[in-house]
Design a protein around this motif. Structure first.
Motif, PDB file in Angstrom:
ATOM      1  N   SER A 165      35.435  29.302  52.634  1.00  0.00           N
ATOM      2  CA  SER A 165      36.909  28.574  52.595  1.00  0.00           C
ATOM      3  C   SER A 165      37.690  29.856  52.314  1.00  0.00           C
ATOM      4  N   HIS A 166      39.075  29.873  52.843  1.00  0.00           N
ATOM      5  CA  HIS A 166      40.016  30.967  52.853  1.00  0.00           C
ATOM      6  C   HIS A 166      41.534  30.304  52.355  1.00  0.00           C
ATOM      7  N   PHE A 167      41.866  30.860  51.327  1.00  0.00           N
ATOM      8  CA  PHE A 167      43.185  29.801  50.910  1.00  0.00           C
ATOM      9  C   PHE A 167      44.224  31.127  50.828  1.00  0.00           C
ATOM     10  N   PHE A 168      45.377  30.546  51.707  1.00  0.00           N
ATOM     11  CA  PHE A 168      46.542  31.475  51.572  1.00  0.00           C
ATOM     12  C   PHE A 168      47.658  30.958  51.104  1.00  0.00           C
ATOM     13  N   ILE A 169      48.570  31.544  50.158  1.00  0.00           N
ATOM     14  CA  ILE A 169      49.881  31.055  49.503  1.00  0.00           C
ATOM     15  C   ILE A 169      50.843  31.651  50.325  1.00  0.00           C
ATOM     16  N   ALA A 170      51.929  30.805  50.532  1.00  0.00           N
ATOM     17  CA  ALA A 170      53.057  31.182  50.993  1.00  0.00           C
ATOM     18  C   ALA A 170      54.102  31.418  49.753  1.00  0.00           C
ATOM     19  N   TRP A 171      54.787  32.536  49.656  1.00  0.00           N
ATOM     20  CA  TRP A 171      55.710  32.865  48.450  1.00  0.00           C
ATOM     21  C   TRP A 171      56.989  33.341  49.098  1.00  0.00           C
ATOM     22  N   LEU A 172      58.060  32.592  48.478  1.00  0.00           N
ATOM     23  CA  LEU A 172      59.378  33.248  48.476  1.00  0.00           C
ATOM     24  C   LEU A 172      59.736  33.695  47.087  1.00  0.00           C
ATOM     25  N   GLY A 173      59.703  35.125  47.240  1.00  0.00           N
ATOM     26  CA  GLY A 173      59.803  36.060  46.035  1.00  0.00           C
ATOM     27  C   GLY A 173      58.798  35.502  45.097  1.00  0.00           C
ATOM     28  N   ASP A 174      59.195  35.020  43.791  1.00  0.00           N
ATOM     29  CA  ASP A 174      58.092  34.491  42.845  1.00  0.00           C
ATOM     30  C   ASP A 174      57.799  33.192  42.911  1.00  0.00           C
ATOM     31  N   SER A 175      58.249  32.596  43.847  1.00  0.00           N
ATOM     32  CA  SER A 175      57.969  30.985  44.002  1.00  0.00           C
ATOM     33  C   SER A 175      57.103  30.537  45.055  1.00  0.00           C
ATOM     34  N   PRO A 176      55.974  29.796  44.653  1.00  0.00           N
ATOM     35  CA  PRO A 176      54.980  29.572  45.809  1.00  0.00           C
ATOM     36  C   PRO A 176      55.741  28.223  46.608  1.00  0.00           C
ATOM     37  N   VAL A 177      55.738  28.218  47.854  1.00  0.00           N
ATOM     38  CA  VAL A 177      56.361  27.439  48.799  1.00  0.00           C
ATOM     39  C   VAL A 177      55.652  26.388  49.586  1.00  0.00           C
ATOM     40  N   GLY A 178      54.205  26.885  49.649  1.00  0.00           N
ATOM     41  CA  GLY A 178      53.262  26.158  50.555  1.00  0.00           C
ATOM     42  C   GLY A 178      51.711  26.918  50.276  1.00  0.00           C
ATOM     43  N   MET A 188      67.984  33.484  53.573  1.00  0.00           N
ATOM     44  CA  MET A 188      66.679  33.122  52.815  1.00  0.00           C
ATOM     45  C   MET A 188      65.785  34.485  52.727  1.00  0.00           C
ATOM     46  N   ASP A 189      65.288  34.804  51.605  1.00  0.00           N
ATOM     47  CA  ASP A 189      64.571  35.759  51.548  1.00  0.00           C
ATOM     48  C   ASP A 189      63.198  35.730  52.250  1.00  0.00           C
ATOM     49  N   GLN A 190      62.437  37.063  52.369  1.00  0.00           N
ATOM     50  CA  GLN A 190      61.456  36.974  52.988  1.00  0.00           C
ATOM     51  C   GLN A 190      60.237  36.234  52.626  1.00  0.00           C
ATOM     52  N   ILE A 191      59.355  35.420  53.457  1.00  0.00           N
ATOM     53  CA  ILE A 191      58.404  34.534  53.154  1.00  0.00           C
ATOM     54  C   ILE A 191      57.140  35.573  53.094  1.00  0.00           C
ATOM     55  N   THR A 192      56.526  35.672  52.175  1.00  0.00           N
ATOM     56  CA  THR A 192      55.082  36.335  52.488  1.00  0.00           C
ATOM     57  C   THR A 192      54.031  35.481  52.159  1.00  0.00           C
ATOM     58  N   ILE A 193      52.829  35.950  52.969  1.00  0.00           N
ATOM     59  CA  ILE A 193      51.573  35.034  52.905  1.00  0.00           C
ATOM     60  C   ILE A 193      50.719  35.940  52.269  1.00  0.00           C
ATOM     61  N   VAL A 194      50.081  35.468  51.311  1.00  0.00           N
ATOM     62  CA  VAL A 194      49.067  36.219  50.408  1.00  0.00           C
ATOM     63  C   VAL A 194      47.768  35.323  50.294  1.00  0.00           C
ATOM     64  N   LYS A 195      46.576  36.013  50.498  1.00  0.00           N
ATOM     65  CA  LYS A 195      45.298  35.333  50.155  1.00  0.00           C
ATOM     66  C   LYS A 195      45.281  35.127  48.750  1.00  0.00           C
ATOM     67  N   ALA A 196      44.769  34.024  48.433  1.00  0.00           N
ATOM     68  CA  ALA A 196      44.569  33.349  47.133  1.00  0.00           C
ATOM     69  C   ALA A 196      43.090  33.420  46.716  1.00  0.00           C
TER      70      ALA A 196
END
Length: 172
Positions: free
Chosen positions: A60-73, A1-9
């Motif tokens: 409030s702080h939002f973070f999105i988990a990305w797998l490549g270009d797809s948000p997964v959480g 599986m590709d790397q999951i990245t966590i990015v501030k939204a």
């Protein structure tokens, strides 16, 4: 599986956060609730106006988990008056960690939680807290594994149904 990245939204991520929120909430809770209650909750709680207000709230702080270009959480954290209950300035609330079901068991939730812990430490909070539905043993086990302990309960009104959330805390 590709790397999951966590990015501030931010505000530009409104559609992404809505889509993940609606999808994951439905996957997790639809079987245990009426169709009418589910539809009402999704419409009200993931509306453009409500989500935009949440995304633009500086406490409030939002973070999105990305797998490549797809948000997964995604995850929503609250401080100060944005907290749903305690509103203790020394605490950070994890209001939501939502992960698409196909990514359960693939450490996405753990990566989001690790970001919550990092955020709490950067903001010099003394503890993290959250509410988790008592009928969600998988989530309860996840939080216990990460050092949370139950300290109270509260009612979560879901349509006409009163459900019980276990409030859990982790001292830092």
């Amino acid at each position: 599986m590709d790397q999951i990245t966590i990015v501030k939204a931010g505000a530009d991520d409104l559609t992404t956060v809505q889509q993940i929120g609606r999808e994951t909430f439905f996957e997790t809770f639809a079987a245990a609730n009426t169709e009418a209650d589910m539809k009402h909750y999704l419409t009200e709680n993931f509306s453009d106006a409500k989500m935009a207000a949440e995304l633009n709230n500086p406490q409030s702080h939002f973070f999105i988990a990305w797998l490549g270009d797809s948000p997964v959480g995604y995850m929503k954290l609250n401080t100060g008056k944005a907290q749903t209950e305690l509103q203790d300035p020394t605490s950070l609330e994890i209001e939501r960690i939502y992960v698409k079901s196909e990514f359960h068991g693939k450490k996405v939730g753990q990566l989001l939680y690790d970001k919550a812990l990092e955020t709490a430490q950067l903001e010099q909070k003394t503890y993290l807290w959250l509410g988790v539905w008592e009928e969600n043993p998988k989530a309860i086990r996840f939080y216990e594994k990460n050092g949370f302990v139950a300290f109270d309960k509260h009612v979560f009104k879901f349509g006409e149904d009163e459900q019980m959330d276990i409030m859990m805390r982790k001292m830092l």
